[in-house]
Structure formats: structure tokens, C-alpha cells
Design a protein around this motif. Sequence first.
Motif, short mmCIF file in Angstrom:
data_model
loop_
_atom_site.label_atom_id
_atom_site.label_comp_id
_atom_site.label_asym_id
_atom_site.label_seq_id
_atom_site.Cartn_x
_atom_site.Cartn_y
_atom_site.Cartn_z
N ILE A 333 -13.78 -3.54 -55.84
CA ILE A 333 -12.43 -3.67 -55.32
C ILE A 333 -12.00 -5.13 -55.39
O ILE A 333 -12.74 -6.04 -55.02
N PHE A 334 -10.79 -5.38 -55.89
CA PHE A 334 -10.25 -6.74 -55.96
C PHE A 334 -8.73 -6.66 -55.96
O PHE A 334 -8.14 -5.64 -56.30
N GLY A 335 -8.12 -7.74 -55.58
CA GLY A 335 -6.66 -7.82 -55.49
C GLY A 335 -6.25 -9.11 -54.81
O GLY A 335 -7.07 -10.01 -54.57
N THR A 336 -4.98 -9.22 -54.45
CA THR A 336 -4.46 -10.42 -53.79
C THR A 336 -4.38 -10.18 -52.28
O THR A 336 -3.61 -9.33 -51.83
N PRO A 337 -5.18 -10.87 -51.49
CA PRO A 337 -5.13 -10.66 -50.03
C PRO A 337 -3.85 -11.19 -49.42
O PRO A 337 -3.24 -12.14 -49.92
N GLY A 338 -3.45 -10.55 -48.31
CA GLY A 338 -2.25 -11.03 -47.63
C GLY A 338 -2.49 -12.33 -46.89
O GLY A 338 -1.62 -13.20 -46.83
N GLN A 339 -3.69 -12.48 -46.32
CA GLN A 339 -4.03 -13.68 -45.56
C GLN A 339 -5.51 -13.99 -45.76
O GLN A 339 -6.35 -13.09 -45.77
N VAL A 340 -5.83 -15.26 -45.94
CA VAL A 340 -7.22 -15.71 -46.08
C VAL A 340 -7.48 -16.73 -44.98
O VAL A 340 -6.72 -17.69 -44.82
N ILE A 341 -8.57 -16.51 -44.22
CA ILE A 341 -8.92 -17.37 -43.10
C ILE A 341 -10.12 -18.23 -43.50
O ILE A 341 -11.16 -17.71 -43.90
N PHE A 342 -9.97 -19.55 -43.40
CA PHE A 342 -11.06 -20.49 -43.64
C PHE A 342 -11.32 -21.27 -42.36
O PHE A 342 -10.50 -21.30 -41.44
N ASP A 343 -12.49 -21.94 -42.33
CA ASP A 343 -12.71 -22.91 -41.27
C ASP A 343 -12.29 -24.29 -41.79
O ASP A 343 -11.62 -24.39 -42.82
N ASN A 344 -12.70 -25.34 -41.09
CA ASN A 344 -12.31 -26.70 -41.49
C ASN A 344 -13.43 -27.45 -42.17
O ASN A 344 -13.53 -28.67 -42.07
N GLY A 345 -14.33 -26.72 -42.85
CA GLY A 345 -15.41 -27.37 -43.57
C GLY A 345 -14.91 -28.16 -44.77
O GLY A 345 -13.79 -27.94 -45.25
N PRO A 346 -15.72 -29.08 -45.29
CA PRO A 346 -15.27 -29.90 -46.43
C PRO A 346 -15.01 -29.08 -47.68
O PRO A 346 -14.26 -29.51 -48.55
N GLU A 347 -15.61 -27.89 -47.77
CA GLU A 347 -15.41 -27.06 -48.95
C GLU A 347 -14.07 -26.34 -48.95
O GLU A 347 -13.73 -25.65 -49.92
N HIS A 365 -6.34 -22.17 -41.65
CA HIS A 365 -7.59 -22.86 -41.32
C HIS A 365 -7.80 -22.82 -39.81
O HIS A 365 -6.90 -23.19 -39.04
N CYS A 366 -8.97 -22.37 -39.38
CA CYS A 366 -9.30 -22.35 -37.96
C CYS A 366 -9.74 -23.75 -37.52
O CYS A 366 -10.02 -24.62 -38.33
N LYS A 367 -9.81 -23.93 -36.21
CA LYS A 367 -10.34 -25.17 -35.68
C LYS A 367 -11.83 -25.26 -36.00
O LYS A 367 -12.50 -24.26 -36.20
N ALA A 368 -12.32 -26.50 -36.01
CA ALA A 368 -13.73 -26.70 -36.31
C ALA A 368 -14.61 -26.01 -35.27
O ALA A 368 -14.39 -26.15 -34.06
N LYS A 369 -15.60 -25.26 -35.75
CA LYS A 369 -16.59 -24.57 -34.92
C LYS A 369 -15.96 -23.55 -33.98
O LYS A 369 -16.50 -23.23 -32.93
N GLU A 370 -14.79 -23.04 -34.33
CA GLU A 370 -14.14 -22.02 -33.50
C GLU A 370 -14.51 -20.65 -34.06
O GLU A 370 -13.84 -20.11 -34.94
N ALA A 371 -15.60 -20.08 -33.52
CA ALA A 371 -16.10 -18.81 -34.04
C ALA A 371 -15.12 -17.68 -33.80
O ALA A 371 -15.03 -16.74 -34.60
N GLN A 372 -14.36 -17.72 -32.70
CA GLN A 372 -13.44 -16.63 -32.39
C GLN A 372 -12.23 -16.62 -33.32
O GLN A 372 -11.49 -15.64 -33.34
N GLY A 373 -12.04 -17.68 -34.09
CA GLY A 373 -10.94 -17.68 -35.06
C GLY A 373 -11.21 -16.79 -36.25
O GLY A 373 -10.28 -16.32 -36.90
N LYS A 374 -12.48 -16.55 -36.54
CA LYS A 374 -12.88 -15.65 -37.64
C LYS A 374 -14.13 -14.88 -37.19
O LYS A 374 -15.24 -15.09 -37.71
#
Length: 677
Positions: A333-347, A365-374
Motif C-alpha cells: 500500500i502506498f499513496g500521499t498521506p494527508g498529514q505526516v508527524i515528525f519529531d524534532n530530530g536532526p534527520e 513537527h512535535c516538541k523534542a522528546k514529546e512522546a504523546q505527540g506521536k
Amino acid sequence: MMSDLRTGDRLAAASKPESYFEVLDSRLHAGSIQIFDSERHESRYVDEARMRVAISEGSLVLHRKGMPRVSIAAQYENDALHDQVRVLTYALRRIDEIREQRGVSFDAAIPLVRDAYGKERAGQLLVRPFPSRATLYRAHRNQRLGLPVLKGDRNKGNSTARYSKELVEFVEEVIESEYLVTESKWTILDTTKYIDREARRRGLHVAKHAISRKFVCARIRDLTVDAEYDRMDPLDRVAGKSYAKKRIRAAFPFARIEQDALHLPFVVRTSHGVARTVYLVLAIDVCTGYPVGWHLVIGSPREMDSLLCLEMYLTPAKGARFSELGILHTLNIFGTPGQVIFDNGPETKGGRIYRLERLGMDVKHCKAKEAQGKPFIERLNRSLKEALQRLPGCTRFEGKDGARDPEALGEELMTVEELEKWIVRWLYEDWVNSPLARHRWDELLVDSLKGKTPLERLTYQTEEMGQPITMPPPRHEWMAALFEHELCALNAHTGIALKHGFRYKGEAISYLLSKYGDRAELHVVYNPDDFRQAYVYEGSDLPLVTLTHEHVRPDTPAWTFAEAKARFDTGMDNWTAPDAKVQFEHDMDKAVTGNGKASKRKTRSKREENKETVQRSKDNSAIQRAIDRPLSAAAPFGPVPWINPSLTAEDHLPHDISYDAAPLMNIVNRNTGEKLL
């Protein structure tokens, strides 16, 4: 008519005990009672019914003299207290009935009620004894004052403080300055012992008993609701103390994708040696819990690694990787996601990550080390490490990464390819077929949702419910959005030159020259992570024109532009020019510059030019003064010079004096006397 509120009662908001209403007169006057407002410092009448409603709603709290600190209802675990309250309430009610029927006193009614209590419970087991006369009188007095008949054990203890106010203030000062600070080295025991010693030295505590640890802990609870939070590193507080206010839900597949880079606690073998820093970039679909992409990295992940994982669910690249690993998983399965959630890592902080929005995705982008964001990808990460921790080479022990050394224990390390195969097998053979609690609750509460596992839920929503997966972006649009752009001139001899002087040619050069002509300016896109090829963008309706670096071979590694330039320059670090080349350049420089022409004078600064001008002006003034005032031969003062008449006129003229015949003088050091010359 009297209100149940009594004179002296105070009504205060739960959050502002210092601001209160005090009842001055409990008698009702047209439905109002007289109170004193501490904020306004005035006496006024308020509606008694409104006060009752506020007490019922909890916006006002009643404070009455003698009221217990802990109510009877709050002491729910004390069954004996509730039984005793029940007996006392029964006894007081029967006493009031007998007093009213027979017209006797409270004291005279007590024996009658005691006898009736015994007769009613004759033959019953475990009957609570009838209360004593003193207990009944205390309960009767409390009842008349509007207080509970009993207070319970949790209201026992000293009504006055055990320690002085000055000592309590000192304890709180030490706690705030030494214990409740970031990464404090002070323990509860250290703090307690120091407080006891210092308080005695200051004369604040003179009793024989030492200040207890329990007292210090009580003061800590008064100062903060979470001492651990105050002592944690600020960067770790978000991860250690974060919490979810509401559950995150996605309505359909690919509505929300969470992606994260996970450090794997493994030591693996690679073709270049043993690797101890292994990362997995992983992505999950929030709606179904189905993992949509992964990318294994040796070393710390970079922006290119995040994009390679993203490519797994934006393009059909996942199917080819399944085949390479020998995994039979038919669903790709592949396609264009509506929303992508990242953390604030250098990558995830590069410009190309933000440019994903050009493909119609909402990048967050979630806050650094905010596990509840994702939370969904974090849950998958934890399950993955727990499932694979028994494999050889794992450093995880009792839930802690890096707690064991597999090499020292003699374990045979896996290759990085073997580790990746175990990861992918667990993801698409175990995890996708494991029931999830949130899916089971959805089945129970929502009739239209079926499927307990991620694979069942994805299949049901896409096949049974017919929910579509958004179309993937075209390849040229994907590359145009994520690659770097540059306007370059087309040259018939050198092709297209990009940064660092890299030149690109190929079979398509003739097509470009025939269409645009020599020296035409073209729109070029290139992948900064792969220097081997560049692409000419002709528009959204035409495919990209591929050009290849003029020196690239089929087996050339896909270095980044920066890596290729660094490697190209490294070959010149230890190279020195041959002597013949150096001599030729020297002779050429000499022939060009040594042609008899005067060398160009160094340009003077304005300061130097001004200094020289001033000096020449001074010299010219001195010369002019000498011309204006020539030397005089006559002596202006002193005795008349003596003239010997026997000498001729020439003898009176001055002669040059010569010192050629004078002996040489020695030059010595004036401090030591040592001869220098």
C-alpha cells in the motif's frame, strides 16, 4: 425565619481561601442574610438561596468553627466509624422522639433508648454496644452546632504545629535551594541530616529528637506536587512527564502517518566492520496501525534517511524490498498521506522535509522528546524492541538498552541484512496480525468498524467500506518538490555545469541542443544526496530529462555532492608539484616581471600621504626661513676677537679638522666593563 448558615460561618472559593464572606446575621431578611465581604471590606445583604446553590455546585466552600479537616464521607475505608455514626444517629433520633412524646430531659431519655436498643437487637450477633452518656452528649452538642456527630481518626492529632514557624521556613528554604533544583545531587536523607544539623546550630531546633524524614517529605509535598519533575533535566521533562489529554483518531487510512527514528540496541556485523550505532526509521498509519515504511541506517540518521523511509509509502518501493528480503507479503500500500508527524530530530529539520507540503501533505513537527505527540509510533517502537531483544547481538537487559555486552558474552553477531529481515518479518508477520485494544474497543462501540488487527482493519476499510487511498505523486513532481533547483546554461562542449564544477552530459544533450540551442538557460533539478545524475525540468506535463556526470561509471557509489567534492579534493592534499614544473613557473614569472620596468609603487594610505605632505611642508618652511634670515658674520655680543698682527689674512680663516690620525677607542659594556669592539 432562620437560615441554616450560622453566625461566624465563612464561605470562600476553593481556589481563594483568603477571599471570603463571613455571616454576620443568620436571620433572613426578605430572603437575604447579612455578610461581610473581605475583598470589599464592607457589610451587605446577599440572597441566601444563591449562597445555597453556590455551596451545592462547589463554587463556595463552607468553613465552620469545629468543622473536621477530613469529612466523614472522605474516610470511606473506615467501616467502624460509619457503623458508630449510624448508631449515634439512631440513638439521637430516638432520644428526640421520646423527649417529645414524654416531655422528659435529654438525660432522662438516655436509659429508655438504651433499653429499646437492647430489645430490638436481642439474639443478633456482633451488635455494636450502645454509646456512653458522654459520647451521646458530645454528639448532641455537635449536632446542635451543625457539625458531624463524630470526626474520625483522620482528624486526630495536634491542632498546633509541632515545629516553629521559623524552623518550617528554614526547612522550606533548604528544600527549594538544594533539593528541588535541576539534577540535584542531594537525596532526601542528605537533606534531612543537613537540616537537623544546621537547625540546631542556628538554635531553631533544641529538642532531643531529630527532625524526621517524614517531616521533610511533608514539606516537599507542600512546596511541589511533583518533586521528580523539578529535579529532572528540562529536556527530559517532556518525555518523562508528558500525558495525553484526549485520544488521537484518524478517520481513514493515510489520513495521518507518524514517522520516527529509533535507536536499535544491537551490535551487528557489516562489510566494513562491527557496528554499534544502528537506527531504524519507521512509519505507521495511525488509522489502522499498519506499518507503511522503514529504512535501516548504520550511524546517526540524516535527512536523506527520512526521505528514503518516506519513499517507501509514497512509491511502490516497498514491494521490491519485500522481494529482496524474501518476505511473502502481498499487500503493498502506498499513496500521499494527508498529514505526516515528525519529531524534532536532526534527520527531520532539513529544507526538503518542509518542502513535502508542495506535494499536498501537512507536515507537523512535535516538541523534542514529546512522546504523546506521536503515541502510535512510540508504541510500535517499544513493542519492536521487546519482541527482538532475544536475538543475538542485543544489548537490552531488563528493559534497559546498552545494559549488556554481547561481544564480551561471546555471542555470534548477526549481519545487518539478517537484522533487517527479522525486523520486517516481525512487522508484517507478527504485528499486523496482532489484536490491538483500540481496534477491539472500536468494534464494541462503533458498529461500522470491523477488524481487530492492523491488517484486518486496513483490509476492511479499503475493501469492505471502499475507503480509497490517496494517489501517489508523479515521479517528476516528487523530484521537483524534494530535489534542489538551479538555473544552468546549456553548453555544447561542456554540457551542464552544477556546483563544485561538476559537469553533466549524456545522450539527451543532442535533444536539448536541438530544442533549446546552445547557451540556453535550463531549469535543472538534482538530488543533493546523489551526485551522479542531474535532471532537466521541462514542465509538469513532461518527464524529466536525465543527464549523467561525465566521469561516472556504472559502479560509482552514490555519494552526496559534498562527499564527492571532499573525496575529489582529498587526492590533492599530499600531492606536490614536480621540480621541473616549479622551475618553469619560476622562470616564467621572472621573464614576465623582470622586463626593466620599474615596479609599481605601493599605494599609500591617506594617513601616510598626509604625513609625508606635512613633513615636506615643514621642510620647505625651514628652507624659506633660512633664505629670509641668512646667517650673520658679525658677532652680536661678547669680546672682540683677538687678531695676531703677525699672521696673514688666510691664517685667520677657519680650517677643516681631520681625525684620521687619532687613535682608535675601545667600546665596552657600561654595566660589566666587557670589551665589545
